[in-house]
Design an enzyme around this catalytic site. Structure first.
Site, PDB file in Angstrom:
ATOM      1  N   GLY A 164       0.864   3.386  78.856  1.00 28.46           N
ATOM      2  CA  GLY A 164      -0.396   3.742  79.755  1.00 28.46           C
ATOM      3  C   GLY A 164      -0.944   2.812  80.366  1.00 28.46           C
ATOM      4  N   GLU A 200       8.587  -9.369  84.801  1.00 31.00           N
ATOM      5  CA  GLU A 200       9.470  -8.777  85.816  1.00 31.00           C
ATOM      6  C   GLU A 200       8.993  -9.062  87.322  1.00 31.00           C
ATOM      7  OE1 GLU A 200       9.390  -4.483  85.240  1.00 31.00           O
ATOM      8  OE2 GLU A 200      10.586  -4.638  83.347  1.00 31.00           O
ATOM      9  N   GLU A 288      11.752   1.755  81.448  1.00 32.99           N
ATOM     10  CA  GLU A 288      11.806   2.219  79.937  1.00 32.99           C
ATOM     11  C   GLU A 288      12.061   3.531  79.688  1.00 32.99           C
ATOM     12  OE1 GLU A 288       7.632   2.857  78.353  1.00 32.99           O
ATOM     13  OE2 GLU A 288       6.944   4.207  80.193  1.00 32.99           O
ATOM     14  N   ARG A 292      11.250  11.223  73.624  1.00 33.58           N
ATOM     15  CA  ARG A 292      10.236  12.418  73.237  1.00 33.58           C
ATOM     16  C   ARG A 292      10.538  13.387  74.250  1.00 33.58           C
ATOM     17  NH1 ARG A 292       6.056  11.671  76.592  1.00 33.58           N
ATOM     18  NH2 ARG A 292       5.592   9.608  76.901  1.00 33.58           N
ATOM     19  N   VAL A 295       5.604  15.601  79.168  1.00 31.52           N
ATOM     20  CA  VAL A 295       4.730  16.711  79.727  1.00 31.52           C
ATOM     21  C   VAL A 295       5.458  17.523  80.844  1.00 31.52           C
ATOM     22  CG1 VAL A 295       2.527  16.835  81.032  1.00 31.52           C
ATOM     23  CG2 VAL A 295       2.645  15.383  79.263  1.00 31.52           C
ATOM     24  N   ARG A 338      -0.500  18.555  87.006  1.00 27.90           N
ATOM     25  CA  ARG A 338      -1.299  18.919  85.742  1.00 27.90           C
ATOM     26  C   ARG A 338      -2.678  18.948  86.069  1.00 27.90           C
ATOM     27  NH1 ARG A 338       0.968  13.520  82.171  1.00 27.90           N
ATOM     28  NH2 ARG A 338       3.098  13.594  82.985  1.00 27.90           N
TER      29      ARG A 338
HETATM   30  P1  ADP Z   1       3.563   1.907  80.664  1.00 27.34           P
HETATM   31  O1  ADP Z   1       4.466   2.383  79.501  1.00 27.34           O
HETATM   32  O2  ADP Z   1       2.551   1.199  80.297  1.00 27.34           O
HETATM   33  O3  ADP Z   1       3.150   3.251  81.396  1.00 27.34           O
HETATM   34  P2  ADP Z   1       5.929   1.388  82.517  1.00 27.34           P
HETATM   35  O4  ADP Z   1       6.774   0.225  82.252  1.00 27.34           O
HETATM   36  O5  ADP Z   1       6.360   2.695  82.404  1.00 27.34           O
HETATM   37  O6  ADP Z   1       4.381   0.977  81.524  1.00 27.34           O
HETATM   38  O7  ADP Z   1       5.245   1.240  84.116  1.00 27.34           O
HETATM   39  C1  ADP Z   1       4.267   2.107  84.431  1.00 27.34           C
HETATM   40  C2  ADP Z   1       4.317   2.129  85.891  1.00 27.34           C
HETATM   41  O8  ADP Z   1       3.754   0.697  86.461  1.00 27.34           O
HETATM   42  C3  ADP Z   1       5.558   2.457  86.709  1.00 27.34           C
HETATM   43  O9  ADP Z   1       5.527   3.888  86.825  1.00 27.34           O
HETATM   44  C4  ADP Z   1       5.342   1.578  87.997  1.00 27.34           C
HETATM   45  O10 ADP Z   1       4.493   2.458  88.778  1.00 27.34           O
HETATM   46  C5  ADP Z   1       4.657   0.624  87.541  1.00 27.34           C
HETATM   47  N1  ADP Z   1       5.521  -0.594  87.421  1.00 27.34           N
HETATM   48  C6  ADP Z   1       6.211  -0.928  86.189  1.00 27.34           C
HETATM   49  N2  ADP Z   1       7.061  -2.082  86.551  1.00 27.34           N
HETATM   50  C7  ADP Z   1       6.820  -2.353  87.739  1.00 27.34           C
HETATM   51  C8  ADP Z   1       7.619  -3.684  88.475  1.00 27.34           C
HETATM   52  N3  ADP Z   1       8.210  -4.249  87.860  1.00 27.34           N
HETATM   53  N4  ADP Z   1       6.988  -3.687  89.899  1.00 27.34           N
HETATM   54  C9  ADP Z   1       6.177  -2.689  90.121  1.00 27.34           C
HETATM   55  N5  ADP Z   1       5.786  -1.809  89.625  1.00 27.34           N
HETATM   56  C10 ADP Z   1       5.986  -1.638  88.408  1.00 27.34           C
END
Ligand code: ADP
Length: 449
Positions: A164, A200, A288, A292, A295, A338
């Site tokens: 989130g 990252e 990631e 599961r 949605v 949604r």
């Molecule tokens: P969470 O599990 O907290 O949702 P995520 O790793 O899935 O975190 O990342 C959520 C969102 O954050 C991604 O959909 C993207 O929009 C942004 N994001 C994640 N990593 C990066 C990155 N290295 N650079 C730019 N945006 C990122």
């Protein structure tokens, strides 16, 4: 095949699973909090057990109450849905050690992929591109500074237990990295009880592209192509579609094969989603795994013709996948909105309450997955999604027109919803061109002018 399945969830996903069970001749067992006593997932299930008062910590998150209901009901398997306990490896273990099948991956795979840092390591082993980043978790500020120097600013500090968007901070330079590091760590510790963070490279204007996968217990892994979920507000997806509008065929093949390799490397079973960000040059990077059902699974069901919930149940029961990779074709264009009980004019503030009247759109290619109806009260205790409008058409252009028509037809009286905001997005030239990135909504539609 099972005779009876307990659904450890509520709302539209619980109803979706009830429906899949019915079509397979399986009895379904609902659990519910007192706030959901009159909810559709309870009404349509074959049995239902109250597991506590409204707050989820006292009901939908109470493992012993759910296991108790499963024992009394005579269920043989438990489907966790999404949210609540769906990615809780401890729950998964308790389900299995109580002699029920868990409809999802093993606790080991869940744990390994649920932690972003170890998931990154799995991706690297599977030769799946990851965002350039730190080698493992950051020990301290100095480690963060050294790693950022090597990678180049801007960087993103992320919580290994994250979800989130919590515990995520951008740092533009050495000065801001100290604060970002502290903030991310503190936030992660508070939200997840795990302060582990890593770093990252911050990818500029990325698109969010994720790949649906399914694997059986016999070593067969298939991908079901991609979904584009770039229309987000504060990391919350608002519109999802398949196929992704701008991906070249070459990148599509590469990203889908990468996702399948990654889950094979993790010995993953059942349905899952591998999430990537794609930069402006079409380079993709793993971010990631969601271990599961998600949605937005219906958009994949529409373009592939494969019922994902039924597939999850069959795979959990030990059946081999009934298709090979080459049997799976992506046809047409599907899109999902949604529908949230939120008020876009008040900063998307949740607005639970009583639905006085409701009219649901229909017509060719229209699907509405929802537990809501006229007379239903949206409780304030859970997330604000009241339904999902899904459309399926031969082309993206037709899907957009159908979605606008469907959203205009939808009537929910008594509470505010996100529908009008979504119409605004669907009519926007950038959305039509398929060029939106994950920050586009906040930057172009919501930024104070
Ligand atoms: P969470 O599990 O907290 O949702 P995520 O790793 O899935 O975190 O990342 C959520 C969102 O954050 C991604 O959909 C993207 O929009 C942004 N994001 C994640 N990593 C990066 C990155 N290295 N650079 C730019 N945006 C990122």
């Amino acid at each position: 095949m099972y005779n009876r399945i307990l659904i450890a969830n509520r709302g539209e996903i619980a109803l979706r699973i009830v429906r899949a069970c019915k079509e397979m001749g399986i009895e379904s067992v609902a659990v519910y909090s007192t706030a959901d006593r009159d909810s559709a997932h309870v009404r349509y299930a074959d049995q239902a057990y109250c597991i506590g008062p409204p707050k989820s910590v006292d009901s939908y998150l109470r493992i012993e109450h759910i296991i108790g209901a499963a024992e009394v009901s005579g269920a043989e398997a438990i489907h966790p849905g999404y949210g609540f306990l769906a990615e809780n490896a401890h729950f998964n273990e308790v389900v299995r050690s109580s002699n029920f099948d868990f409809i999802g991956p093993t606790p080991q795979a869940m744990q390994q992929l649920g932690d972003k840092n170890t998931a990154r390591a799995v991706a690297i082993r599977a030769k799946v591109p990851v965002v350039p980043g730190s080698d493992g978790l950051l020990v301290d500020e100095e480690h963060a500074i050294a790693a950022a120097k090597e990678i180049g600013y801007p960087v993103l500090i992320k919580a290994t237990a994250g979800g989130g968007g919590k515990g995520m901070r951008v740092a533009l330079n050495e000065q801001s990295i100290r604060t970002a590091f502290q903030q991310a760590q503190t936030e992660a510790q508070a939200a997840f009880g795990n302060g582990g963070v890593y770093l990252e490279k911050f990818v500029d204007k990325p698109r969010h592209v994720e790949v649906q996968v399914i694997a059986d217990l016999h070593g067969n892994v298939c991908h079901l192509y991609e979904r584009d979920c770039s229309v987000q507000r504060r990391h919350q997806k608002l519109i999802e579609e398949s196929p992704s509008p701008l991906l070249s065929q070459k990148t599509r093949t590469a990203i889908c094969e990468a996702a399948a390799r990654l889950v094979a490397e993790a010995d993953y079973q059942n349905a899952g989603t591998v999430e990537f960000i794609v930069d402006q040059q079409d380079n993709f990077y793993f971010i990631e795994v969601n271990a599961r059902i998600q949605v937005e699974h219906p958009v994949t069901e529409m373009v592939t013709g494969i019922d994902l919930i039924q597939s999850q149940i069959r795979v959990a029961a030990g059946e081999p996948l009934p298709f090979k990779q080459s049997d799976i074709q992506l046809r047409g264009a599907a899109m999902e909105c949604r529908i949230n009980a939120e008020d876009p004019s008040k900063n998307f503030q949740p607005c639970p309450g009583h639905i006085q009247k409701m009219f649901v759109p229909g017509g060719l290619g229209v699907r509405f997955d929802s537990h809501a109806q006229a007379g239903y009260t949206v409780p304030p205790y859970y997330d604000s999604m009241i339904g999902k409008l899904i459309v399926y058409k031969p082309t993206r252009e037709e899907a957009i027109a159908c979605m606008i028509r469907g959203l205009e037809e939808l009537r929910v009286e008594g509470i505010a919803t996100t529908a009008a905001f979504q119409i605004q997005v669907l009519k926007h030239p950038a959305f039509i061109a398929g060029t939106v990135d994950t920050k586009w909504v906040e930057r172009e539609l919501l930024a104070p002018s």
